[in-house]
Design a protein around this motif. Structure first.
Motif, PDB file in Angstrom:
ATOM      1  N   LYS A  94      13.410   0.963 -16.516  1.00 13.35           N
ATOM      2  CA  LYS A  94      12.742  -0.902 -16.956  1.00 13.35           C
ATOM      3  C   LYS A  94      11.506  -0.420 -18.523  1.00 13.35           C
ATOM      4  CE  LYS A  94      14.172  -2.453 -12.583  1.00 13.35           C
ATOM      5  NZ  LYS A  94      13.446  -3.036 -11.938  1.00 13.35           N
ATOM      6  N   PRO A  95      11.858  -0.223 -19.305  1.00 17.95           N
ATOM      7  CA  PRO A  95      10.816   0.136 -20.351  1.00 17.95           C
ATOM      8  C   PRO A  95       9.815  -1.294 -20.833  1.00 17.95           C
ATOM      9  CG  PRO A  95      13.185   0.790 -21.065  1.00 17.95           C
ATOM     10  CD  PRO A  95      13.184  -0.168 -20.180  1.00 17.95           C
ATOM     11  N   GLY A  96       8.809  -1.156 -20.831  1.00 14.06           N
ATOM     12  CA  GLY A  96       7.795  -2.242 -21.032  1.00 14.06           C
ATOM     13  C   GLY A  96       7.494  -2.911 -19.661  1.00 14.06           C
ATOM     14  N   GLN A  97       7.600  -2.391 -18.587  1.00  7.49           N
ATOM     15  CA  GLN A  97       7.412  -3.030 -17.508  1.00  7.49           C
ATOM     16  C   GLN A  97       6.715  -1.997 -16.438  1.00  7.49           C
ATOM     17  OE1 GLN A  97      10.654  -4.463 -14.953  1.00  7.49           O
ATOM     18  NE2 GLN A  97      11.534  -5.817 -17.619  1.00  7.49           N
ATOM     19  N   ARG A  98       6.446  -2.634 -15.116  1.00 10.11           N
ATOM     20  CA  ARG A  98       5.154  -2.021 -14.758  1.00 10.11           C
ATOM     21  C   ARG A  98       6.215  -1.817 -13.014  1.00 10.11           C
ATOM     22  NH1 ARG A  98      -0.147  -1.202 -13.640  1.00 10.11           N
ATOM     23  NH2 ARG A  98      -1.306  -1.179 -15.843  1.00 10.11           N
ATOM     24  N   VAL A  99       6.671  -1.044 -12.954  1.00  7.58           N
ATOM     25  CA  VAL A  99       7.554  -0.996 -11.020  1.00  7.58           C
ATOM     26  C   VAL A  99       7.020   0.262 -10.468  1.00  7.58           C
ATOM     27  CG1 VAL A  99       9.504  -0.406 -13.109  1.00  7.58           C
ATOM     28  CG2 VAL A  99       8.677   1.953 -12.243  1.00  7.58           C
ATOM     29  N   PRO A 100       7.313  -0.752  -9.369  1.00 15.10           N
ATOM     30  CA  PRO A 100       6.846   0.484  -7.677  1.00 15.10           C
ATOM     31  C   PRO A 100       7.026   1.364  -7.288  1.00 15.10           C
ATOM     32  CG  PRO A 100       8.079  -1.701  -7.434  1.00 15.10           C
ATOM     33  CD  PRO A 100       8.265  -2.123  -9.427  1.00 15.10           C
TER      34      PRO A 100
ATOM     35  N   ASP B  67       0.683  -1.283   0.197  1.00 12.33           N
ATOM     36  CA  ASP B  67       0.050   0.263  -0.015  1.00 12.33           C
ATOM     37  C   ASP B  67       0.686   1.408   0.106  1.00 12.33           C
ATOM     38  OD1 ASP B  67       0.853  -0.256   2.466  1.00 12.33           O
ATOM     39  OD2 ASP B  67      -0.355   0.635   3.448  1.00 12.33           O
ATOM     40  N   LEU B  68       2.497   1.022   0.252  1.00 15.77           N
ATOM     41  CA  LEU B  68       3.216   2.134   0.525  1.00 15.77           C
ATOM     42  C   LEU B  68       3.937   2.672  -1.196  1.00 15.77           C
ATOM     43  CD1 LEU B  68       5.161   1.467   4.023  1.00 15.77           C
ATOM     44  CD2 LEU B  68       2.745   3.554   3.068  1.00 15.77           C
ATOM     45  N   MET B  69       3.380   1.347  -1.877  1.00 20.63           N
ATOM     46  CA  MET B  69       4.036   1.542  -3.325  1.00 20.63           C
ATOM     47  C   MET B  69       3.340   1.593  -4.455  1.00 20.63           C
ATOM     48  SD  MET B  69       7.107   0.887  -2.742  1.00 20.63           S
ATOM     49  CE  MET B  69       8.282   0.717  -4.015  1.00 20.63           C
ATOM     50  N   VAL B  70       2.828   2.302  -5.568  1.00 21.44           N
ATOM     51  CA  VAL B  70       2.118   2.474  -6.956  1.00 21.44           C
ATOM     52  C   VAL B  70       2.979   1.291  -7.674  1.00 21.44           C
ATOM     53  CG1 VAL B  70       0.924   4.084  -8.123  1.00 21.44           C
ATOM     54  CG2 VAL B  70       1.261   4.545  -5.693  1.00 21.44           C
ATOM     55  N   GLN B  71       1.882   0.662  -8.698  1.00 15.14           N
ATOM     56  CA  GLN B  71       2.759   0.185  -9.876  1.00 15.14           C
ATOM     57  C   GLN B  71       2.311   1.433 -11.079  1.00 15.14           C
ATOM     58  OE1 GLN B  71       4.255  -2.821 -10.527  1.00 15.14           O
ATOM     59  NE2 GLN B  71       4.287  -2.818  -7.991  1.00 15.14           N
ATOM     60  N   ILE B  72       3.635   1.525 -11.608  1.00 14.47           N
ATOM     61  CA  ILE B  72       3.309   2.861 -12.888  1.00 14.47           C
ATOM     62  C   ILE B  72       4.520   1.878 -13.787  1.00 14.47           C
ATOM     63  CG2 ILE B  72       3.075   5.006 -13.373  1.00 14.47           C
ATOM     64  CD1 ILE B  72       2.611   5.742 -11.076  1.00 14.47           C
ATOM     65  N   PRO B  73       3.192   2.068 -14.997  1.00 16.80           N
ATOM     66  CA  PRO B  73       4.691   1.682 -16.176  1.00 16.80           C
ATOM     67  C   PRO B  73       5.598   2.365 -16.530  1.00 16.80           C
ATOM     68  CG  PRO B  73       2.461   1.785 -16.746  1.00 16.80           C
ATOM     69  CD  PRO B  73       2.186   2.117 -15.208  1.00 16.80           C
ATOM     70  N   ALA B  74       6.672   2.304 -16.613  1.00 14.40           N
ATOM     71  CA  ALA B  74       7.891   3.359 -16.566  1.00 14.40           C
ATOM     72  C   ALA B  74       8.010   3.537 -18.199  1.00 14.40           C
ATOM     73  CB  ALA B  74       9.622   1.730 -17.051  1.00 14.40           C
ATOM     74  N   ASP B  75       7.588   3.280 -18.900  1.00 16.72           N
ATOM     75  CA  ASP B  75       7.795   4.345 -20.294  1.00 16.72           C
ATOM     76  C   ASP B  75       6.417   5.462 -20.174  1.00 16.72           C
ATOM     77  OD1 ASP B  75       8.290   2.064 -21.240  1.00 16.72           O
ATOM     78  OD2 ASP B  75       6.742   1.547 -22.751  1.00 16.72           O
TER      79      ASP B  75
ATOM     80  N   GLN C 167      -6.870   3.831 -11.800  1.00 16.62           N
ATOM     81  CA  GLN C 167      -6.452   4.053 -13.061  1.00 16.62           C
ATOM     82  C   GLN C 167      -5.327   2.962 -13.688  1.00 16.62           C
ATOM     83  OE1 GLN C 167      -5.126   7.845 -14.654  1.00 16.62           O
ATOM     84  NE2 GLN C 167      -7.461   8.251 -15.193  1.00 16.62           N
ATOM     85  N   ALA C 168      -4.992   1.563 -12.509  1.00 16.05           N
ATOM     86  CA  ALA C 168      -4.305   0.713 -12.456  1.00 16.05           C
ATOM     87  C   ALA C 168      -4.094   0.490 -13.878  1.00 16.05           C
ATOM     88  CB  ALA C 168      -4.031   0.280 -11.172  1.00 16.05           C
ATOM     89  N   ASP C 169      -4.961  -0.125 -14.715  1.00 18.35           N
ATOM     90  CA  ASP C 169      -5.169  -0.470 -15.803  1.00 18.35           C
ATOM     91  C   ASP C 169      -5.278   0.007 -17.048  1.00 18.35           C
ATOM     92  OD1 ASP C 169      -5.142  -3.568 -14.261  1.00 18.35           O
ATOM     93  OD2 ASP C 169      -7.465  -3.040 -13.909  1.00 18.35           O
ATOM     94  N   ARG C 170      -5.050   1.507 -17.351  1.00 15.70           N
ATOM     95  CA  ARG C 170      -5.144   2.180 -18.479  1.00 15.70           C
ATOM     96  C   ARG C 170      -4.069   3.195 -18.610  1.00 15.70           C
ATOM     97  NH1 ARG C 170      -9.687   6.486 -17.413  1.00 15.70           N
ATOM     98  NH2 ARG C 170      -8.219   7.065 -18.811  1.00 15.70           N
ATOM     99  N   ALA C 171      -2.595   2.107 -18.307  1.00 16.40           N
ATOM    100  CA  ALA C 171      -1.654   2.438 -18.258  1.00 16.40           C
ATOM    101  C   ALA C 171      -0.828   3.217 -19.366  1.00 16.40           C
ATOM    102  CB  ALA C 171      -0.532   1.196 -17.829  1.00 16.40           C
ATOM    103  N   GLY C 172      -0.512   3.653 -20.355  1.00 16.11           N
ATOM    104  CA  GLY C 172       0.141   4.070 -21.255  1.00 16.11           C
ATOM    105  C   GLY C 172      -0.848   4.822 -22.088  1.00 16.11           C
ATOM    106  N   GLN C 173      -2.283   4.766 -21.895  1.00 18.08           N
ATOM    107  CA  GLN C 173      -2.761   5.591 -22.865  1.00 18.08           C
ATOM    108  C   GLN C 173      -2.724   7.228 -22.984  1.00 18.08           C
ATOM    109  OE1 GLN C 173      -7.330   4.722 -21.541  1.00 18.08           O
ATOM    110  NE2 GLN C 173      -6.316   2.618 -21.777  1.00 18.08           N
TER     111      GLN C 173
END
Length: 97
Positions: A41-47, A3-11, A91-97
């Motif tokens: 880390k392009p193409g990856q979700r990073v915390p 809960d202290l981290m947010v998964q966001i695409p590196a791109d 918006q965790a699943d709408r990444a990169g739009q």
């Protein structure tokens, strides 16, 4: 701990990083430097620590207030809105739009 981290695409983070690097304020430069390691880390979700995401949002809002060009304002607004949504879990699943 998650809960202290947010998964966001590196791109996406790289896009925000570049916007902040172009910024004129000290907050933008500091936030860009803090964000840079998460862009490698392009193409990856990073915390990303939630506190880093919040500081990045604030720096983007500051740049948005100073931006003169409509295109830059729109881009900064979109980036800030995305980070807010990601931080809040909307918006965790709408990444990169």
């Amino acid at each position: 701990m998650t809960d202290l981290m947010v998964q966001i695409p590196a791109d996406w983070l790289a896009r925000v990083f570049l916007s902040l690097r172009r910024g004129s304020s000290q907050d933008a430069q500091v936030s860009a430097a803090e964000l840079q390691p998460f862009t490698e880390k392009p193409g990856q979700r990073v915390p990303v620590p939630r506190a880093t995401v919040l500081r990045t949002e604030l720096a983007l809002r500051g740049e948005l207030e100073r931006a003169q060009e409509d295109g830059r304002r729109a881009r900064l607004s979109e980036e800030a809105a995305y980070l807010i949504g990601a931080r809040l879990g909307g918006q965790a699943d709408r990444a990169g739009q």
